[in-house]
Design a protein around this motif. Structure first.
Motif, PDB file in Angstrom:
ATOM      1  N   ALA A  85      36.512  49.309  41.425  1.00 25.44           N
ATOM      2  CA  ALA A  85      37.491  48.271  41.065  1.00 25.44           C
ATOM      3  C   ALA A  85      37.745  47.250  42.166  1.00 25.44           C
ATOM      4  O   ALA A  85      38.546  46.329  41.983  1.00 25.44           O
ATOM      5  CB  ALA A  85      38.814  48.932  40.661  1.00 25.44           C
ATOM      6  N   HIS A  86      37.090  47.403  43.298  1.00 28.38           N
ATOM      7  CA  HIS A  86      37.325  46.439  44.390  1.00 28.38           C
ATOM      8  C   HIS A  86      36.058  46.304  45.235  1.00 28.38           C
ATOM      9  O   HIS A  86      35.787  47.143  46.089  1.00 28.38           O
ATOM     10  CB  HIS A  86      38.511  46.907  45.249  1.00 28.38           C
ATOM     11  N   VAL A  87      35.275  45.258  44.936  1.00 27.41           N
ATOM     12  CA  VAL A  87      34.094  44.950  45.754  1.00 27.41           C
ATOM     13  C   VAL A  87      34.097  43.451  46.038  1.00 27.41           C
ATOM     14  O   VAL A  87      34.902  42.691  45.484  1.00 27.41           O
ATOM     15  CB  VAL A  87      32.770  45.333  45.031  1.00 27.41           C
ATOM     16  N   HIS A  88      33.168  43.030  46.904  1.00 26.01           N
ATOM     17  CA  HIS A  88      32.926  41.592  47.121  1.00 26.01           C
ATOM     18  C   HIS A  88      31.438  41.349  46.952  1.00 26.01           C
ATOM     19  O   HIS A  88      30.646  41.807  47.768  1.00 26.01           O
ATOM     20  CB  HIS A  88      33.433  41.174  48.498  1.00 26.01           C
ATOM     21  N   CYS A  89      31.065  40.674  45.874  1.00 33.20           N
ATOM     22  CA  CYS A  89      29.639  40.612  45.540  1.00 33.20           C
ATOM     23  C   CYS A  89      29.161  39.229  45.109  1.00 33.20           C
ATOM     24  O   CYS A  89      28.259  39.123  44.285  1.00 33.20           O
ATOM     25  CB  CYS A  89      29.317  41.654  44.477  1.00 33.20           C
ATOM     26  N   LEU A  97      43.781  39.073  38.032  1.00 34.53           N
ATOM     27  CA  LEU A  97      44.101  38.146  39.118  1.00 34.53           C
ATOM     28  C   LEU A  97      44.186  38.898  40.432  1.00 34.53           C
ATOM     29  O   LEU A  97      44.457  40.101  40.443  1.00 34.53           O
ATOM     30  CB  LEU A  97      45.456  37.484  38.840  1.00 34.53           C
ATOM     31  N   LYS A  98      43.986  38.154  41.519  1.00 33.24           N
ATOM     32  CA  LYS A  98      44.070  38.777  42.835  1.00 33.24           C
ATOM     33  C   LYS A  98      44.882  37.897  43.763  1.00 33.24           C
ATOM     34  O   LYS A  98      44.689  36.678  43.801  1.00 33.24           O
ATOM     35  CB  LYS A  98      42.651  38.953  43.409  1.00 33.24           C
ATOM     36  N   ALA A  99      45.800  38.527  44.480  1.00 33.19           N
ATOM     37  CA  ALA A  99      46.541  37.821  45.522  1.00 33.19           C
ATOM     38  C   ALA A  99      46.522  38.691  46.774  1.00 33.19           C
ATOM     39  O   ALA A  99      46.875  39.874  46.726  1.00 33.19           O
ATOM     40  CB  ALA A  99      47.979  37.564  45.082  1.00 33.19           C
ATOM     41  N   THR A 102      36.136  50.726  46.864  1.00 36.86           N
ATOM     42  CA  THR A 102      35.560  50.629  48.206  1.00 36.86           C
ATOM     43  C   THR A 102      35.978  49.418  49.033  1.00 36.86           C
ATOM     44  O   THR A 102      35.988  49.482  50.249  1.00 36.86           O
ATOM     45  CB  THR A 102      34.031  50.557  48.106  1.00 36.86           C
ATOM     46  N   ASP A 103      36.233  48.271  48.379  1.00 31.72           N
ATOM     47  CA  ASP A 103      36.335  46.999  49.124  1.00 31.72           C
ATOM     48  C   ASP A 103      35.053  46.814  49.939  1.00 31.72           C
ATOM     49  O   ASP A 103      35.076  46.450  51.114  1.00 31.72           O
ATOM     50  CB  ASP A 103      37.576  46.966  50.030  1.00 31.72           C
ATOM     51  N   ILE A 104      33.933  47.063  49.289  1.00 30.29           N
ATOM     52  CA  ILE A 104      32.647  47.037  49.988  1.00 30.29           C
ATOM     53  C   ILE A 104      32.102  45.617  50.060  1.00 30.29           C
ATOM     54  O   ILE A 104      32.316  44.806  49.163  1.00 30.29           O
ATOM     55  CB  ILE A 104      31.648  47.993  49.271  1.00 30.29           C
TER      56      ILE A 104
HETATM   57 ZN   LIG Z   1      38.716  43.004  49.392  1.00 28.13          ZN
END
Ligand SMILES: [Zn+2]
Length: 365
Positions: free
Chosen positions: A55-59, A149-151, A265-267
């Motif tokens: 639920a949390h990656v940067h791709c 949404l993301k803040a 992960t926030d991978i």
């Molecule tokens: Zn992140």
């Protein structure tokens, strides 16, 4: 006649099952399947779960600060669905969408409320970058892709703006009725004040960070307002990241019955290659190491994130759900795992993804 029949898969409760797949959906799960299939695959005792969801990656590979390639953090790591958490905003999310469609992995996005996403670290220091109308336009254009949404609400991101960016995020959220993920970190904003604006279902990522402005007080107890928030249904998401997962915080929380609602992960490229994240599987091992059960861990990378982010037809090993499946091995093995603060934890079990299906299509890992 099934398109594919998977034989000899094992659930984590050690039941052997067969899975029939038709038109990209799970059409049958049973101990004995007699019906024929176009293709039969014997997985020889590999464990199976619903396809893993991070639920949390940067791709979005065109970014420079936090970026990676969808299939690297996705299917090649046994993860069938990934959710990019705010890399892009209304100005560049279409570009991201175009590229994401080429991935084999299911890719969704949480749109950063700041127009260019995380092009720089301080995307919410200048509030002229938050345009509610344009955000809404984009949401109407890409409703299948943008699922929330993301803040990011920490010191380096918000500058002098205090709680204002969060209020804008909540204002937008009320108009569009979508999940909101809020990143927490160093004050300001003070965590107690930040939590006071959150409602049931809102997602807090980096929930077990080891920072002063985290959920643990200086005597090692969980701050009462954090307990209250958890009890009131604020969703606690791991979001491990380079800086944001601490074994002691996770363990203390567990002692007080605060179990993260989802494991993510926030991978991105750097923390995937150099650690401390490496992969979703290794992040799952870390929660096993501090005492989560295998059941608890798998639920938190399948059904729980699907529910929290309202991702339909995914996250459960059930007939009529999408045939997104992750097959893995569990191996007894002693090693040390490291959190974001350099602390080590003894781990006894490895989780190794071996094969996955996305909408019925098979991928070896
Ligand atoms: Zn992140």
């Amino acid at each position: 006649m099934y398109d594919t029949l998977i034989k000899n898969a094992k659930t984590i409760h050690e039941e052997t099952i067969g899975i029939g797949i038709t038109n990209g959906k799970i059409s049958k799960i049973s101990e004995k399947i007699t019906e024929k299939a176009r293709e039969e695959i014997d997985v020889q005792g590999l464990y199976v779960s619903a396809g893993w969801i991070d639920a949390h990656v940067h791709c979005f590979e065109k970014m420079t600060l936090y970026y990676d390639y969808p299939d690297e953090v996705g299917i090649n790591s046994g993860v069938t669905t990934i959710v990019d958490a705010g890399s892009t905003g209304e100005n560049n999310i279409k570009d991201f969408y175009q590229l994401a469609q080429k991935a084999k992995t299911n890719v969704y996005a949480l749109m950063n409320i700041s127009k260019d996403g995380i092009i720089k670290q301080n995307e919410l220091a200048d509030l002229s970058k938050v345009n509610i109308e344009k955000n809404m336009e984009r949401l109407q254009e890409l409703p299948e892709f943008i699922i929330g949404l993301k803040a990011r609400m920490s010191k380096t991101v918000i500058g002098e703006n205090g709680v204002k960016p969060l209020l804008l995020a909540k204002e937008l959220q009320r108009k569009v009725n979508l999940p909101l993920m809020v990143h927490i970190g160093t004050a300001p904003v003070d965590l107690e004040e930040l939590f006071s604006y959150l409602e049931t279902g809102d997602i807090v990522t980096h929930c077990f960070n080891g920072k002063d402005n985290g959920i643990l007080d200086q005597t090692g107890n969980i701050k009462p307002f954090a307990k209250k928030a958890y009890k009131n249904g604020i969703h606690f998401d791991i979001g491990h990241g380079t800086d944001s997962f601490n074994f002691e915080v996770a363990r203390r929380a567990k002692k007080e019955n605060i179990i993260a609602d989802s494991i993510s992960t926030d991978i991105y490229l750097r923390n995937r290659k150099n650690g401390p994240v490496y992969s979703l599987a290794i992040t799952m091992e870390k929660l096993l190491a501090i005492g989560y059960s295998l059941d608890e861990v798998l639920f938190r990378v399948t059904e729980a994130p699907a529910d929290a982010l309202k991702i339909k037809n995914k996250g459960q090993l059930k007939e009529d759900f999408d045939a997104d499946l992750t097959f893995f091995e569990l191996i007894k093995s002693e090693k040390y795992l490291m959190d974001s603060n350099g602390n080590k934890e003894q781990s006894h079990q490895k989780i190794i993804p071996r094969m996955a299906f996305i909408k019925g299509e098979k991928f070896d890992i």
